[in-house]
Enzyme design. Structure first.
Site, PDB file in Angstrom:
ATOM      1  N   TYR A 102     -29.905  28.108  11.397  1.00 30.98           N
ATOM      2  CA  TYR A 102     -29.793  26.911  12.228  1.00 30.98           C
ATOM      3  C   TYR A 102     -30.863  26.996  13.329  1.00 30.98           C
ATOM      4  CZ  TYR A 102     -27.917  23.768  15.752  1.00 30.98           C
ATOM      5  OH  TYR A 102     -27.773  22.779  16.687  1.00 30.98           O
ATOM      6  N   ASP A 174     -21.716  32.740  10.692  1.00 30.17           N
ATOM      7  CA  ASP A 174     -21.605  31.381  11.221  1.00 30.17           C
ATOM      8  C   ASP A 174     -20.971  30.533  10.120  1.00 30.17           C
ATOM      9  OD1 ASP A 174     -21.986  28.716  11.913  1.00 30.17           O
ATOM     10  OD2 ASP A 174     -23.909  29.081  12.902  1.00 30.17           O
ATOM     11  N   LYS A 199     -18.662  20.459  14.949  1.00 37.65           N
ATOM     12  CA  LYS A 199     -18.864  19.892  13.620  1.00 37.65           C
ATOM     13  C   LYS A 199     -17.519  19.664  12.938  1.00 37.65           C
ATOM     14  CE  LYS A 199     -23.069  20.643  15.014  1.00 37.65           C
ATOM     15  NZ  LYS A 199     -23.790  21.866  14.730  1.00 37.65           N
TER      16      LYS A 199
HETATM   17  C1  LIG Z   1     -24.563  22.803  15.467  1.00 44.43           C
HETATM   18  C2  LIG Z   1     -24.647  24.207  14.969  1.00 44.43           C
HETATM   19  C3  LIG Z   1     -24.708  25.302  15.855  1.00 44.43           C
HETATM   20  C4  LIG Z   1     -24.793  25.121  17.357  1.00 44.43           C
HETATM   21  O1  LIG Z   1     -23.641  24.597  17.886  1.00 44.43           O
HETATM   22  P1  LIG Z   1     -23.587  23.655  19.196  1.00 44.43           P
HETATM   23  O2  LIG Z   1     -22.156  23.301  19.294  1.00 44.43           O
HETATM   24  O3  LIG Z   1     -24.505  22.494  18.960  1.00 44.43           O
HETATM   25  O4  LIG Z   1     -24.076  24.513  20.334  1.00 44.43           O
HETATM   26  C5  LIG Z   1     -24.730  26.574  15.316  1.00 44.43           C
HETATM   27  N1  LIG Z   1     -24.719  26.787  13.979  1.00 44.43           N
HETATM   28  C6  LIG Z   1     -24.672  25.776  13.102  1.00 44.43           C
HETATM   29  C7  LIG Z   1     -24.656  26.061  11.642  1.00 44.43           C
HETATM   30  C8  LIG Z   1     -24.638  24.451  13.561  1.00 44.43           C
HETATM   31  O5  LIG Z   1     -24.610  23.452  12.668  1.00 44.43           O
END
Ligand SMILES: *Cc1c(COP(=O)(O)O)cnc(C)c1O
Length: 380
Positions: A102, A174, A199
């Protein structure tokens, strides 16, 4: 006995309020708590950076749905990542990261933590031999994303956990793209799960948040110490919105997956689409691993448009129901051009994305409406 995912999502950490019986945890908009005599804390609450009851509800729920013993909620996904890396690493340590990480994660390593003395190497995590070869004596962690953004690459969490543990390193996953409903990294050997709860977990495009979940109690205590010491915590209203989102996570992920599968069928058959990226496709290089470690394949789909970058941009401009926008995982469908939008900052780096690629975050609207919109946007 409470143990099903849907039951945990609705009840874990969410006992009716002992004072009023309120079925939903209240939003405790408060910074400090009356003490019954010096040091006489009621239920352990002292100051809301350290702990707040609304955040506690979310944290207990997050731990339960990821199969961990401790969950921690942060102001954003990146705040969670920063806290995690500064807890488990020391200046001089080395971390293996995905070569398609990311963008914000890559920037955190490349521009922020590198100045703090953290070393990193981007590696294709789908290639186990490449990962094994990249491990060094000072490797402290392997950072995993699966599926990846925007090409939906898959890596084998169990295999990577075994490489990490043989090297006395941690496996950090993640799990944002899959969500805990579709994939449970702790059960596959991961040491810590990271989320952008912005998300799928939040799921309604109305809150920014992050999370860390671990099974190891000592590591959990150390992370919680740093959560308080660094202070990038989730506020009570954000925690409440996120908790509200979690209640329907299972239903949403099923529908995201249903709709994505139908859209993949359309794209695979469409003459103006030259390639489709979806781990549910038998021809996807990570399909077998994905089928082993995921319940279904989720709502993210990317594809290549015939005619190159200009045509890909034009498709993004022509959709009416799919909203042109960054981010993902909400109930509404989004479309974007990674090369010029989410991945514009990595042009010229190893993470650059080809210009003919379009990314969809397939929402939970009526599938026929989504298909009709994409059909008209792609043209005859
Ligand atoms: C959006 C995202 C992040 C970062 O998260 P935020 O809430 O925008 O700080 C990290 N990893 C992935 C895979 C993401 O899609």
């Amino acid at each position: 006995m409470i143990e099903g995912f849907e039951t945990l999502a609705i009840h874990a950490g969410q006992e009716p309020d002992p004072y009023t019986g309120a079925v939903v945890p209240p939003i405790y908009a408060v910074s400090t708590y009356k003490q019954d005599g010096v040091g006489g804390l009621r239920a352990g609450y002292e100051y809301s950076r350290s702990a707040n009851p609304t955040r506690t509800s979310l944290e207990e729920c997050l731990a339960a749905i990821e199969g961990g013993t401790r969950g921690m909620a942060f102001a954003s996904g990146l705040a969670a990542e920063d806290t995690l890396l500064r807890t488990v690493c020391r200046p001089g340590d080395h971390v293996i990261i995905p070569n398609d990480a990311y963008g914000g994660t890559y920037r955190l390593f490349a521009k922020v933590l590198s100045r703090w003395g953290l070393n990193y190497d981007p590696v294709p995590l789908g290639d186990i031999d490449a990962v094994r070869a990249a491990v060094r004596p000072d490797t402290k962690a392997i950072w995993v994303e699966t599926p990846t953004n925007p090409l939906l690459g898959i890596s084998d969490i169990e295999a990577l956990a075994s490489i990490a543990h043989q090297a006395n390193a941690l496996l950090l996953v993640d799990n944002t793209f899959a969500s805990p409903y579709l994939q449970q990294p702790l059960a596959l050997g991961a040491d810590v799960v990271v989320h952008s709860t912005t998300k799928y977990i939040g799921g309604h495009s109305d809150v920014i948040g992050g999370a860390l979940i671990t099974r190891d109690r000592d590591l959990g205590a150390e992370l919680a110490y740093h959560q308080n010491a660094l202070g990038s915590v989730a506020g009570p209203f954000d925690a409440w919105l996120t908790l509200r989102g979690i209640k329907t996570l299972a239903l949403r992920m099923e529908r995201h997956s249903d709709n994505a599968e139908q859209i993949v069928d359309l794209l695979m058959a469409h003459p103006r689409v030259t390639e489709v990226f979806y781990p549910g496709l038998a021809g996807h290089p990570g399909h077998e691993v994905a089928a082993k470690q995921m319940k279904r394949f989720g709502g993210m789909v990317s594809f290549r448009v015939a005619g190159g970058e200009e045509e890909a941009v034009a498709v993004c401009d022509r959709t009416k129901l799919f909203i042109l926008g960054e981010s993902l995982g909400g109930v509404e469908s989004l479309i974007e051009h990674p090369g010029r939008m989410t991945h514009a900052s990595v042009v010229g780096s190893p993470l650059e994305v080809a210009g003919d690629i379009v990314r969809l975050s397939v929402g939970i609207e009526t599938a026929e409406d989504l298909i009709a919109d994409l059909r008209q946007a792609l043209g005859a």
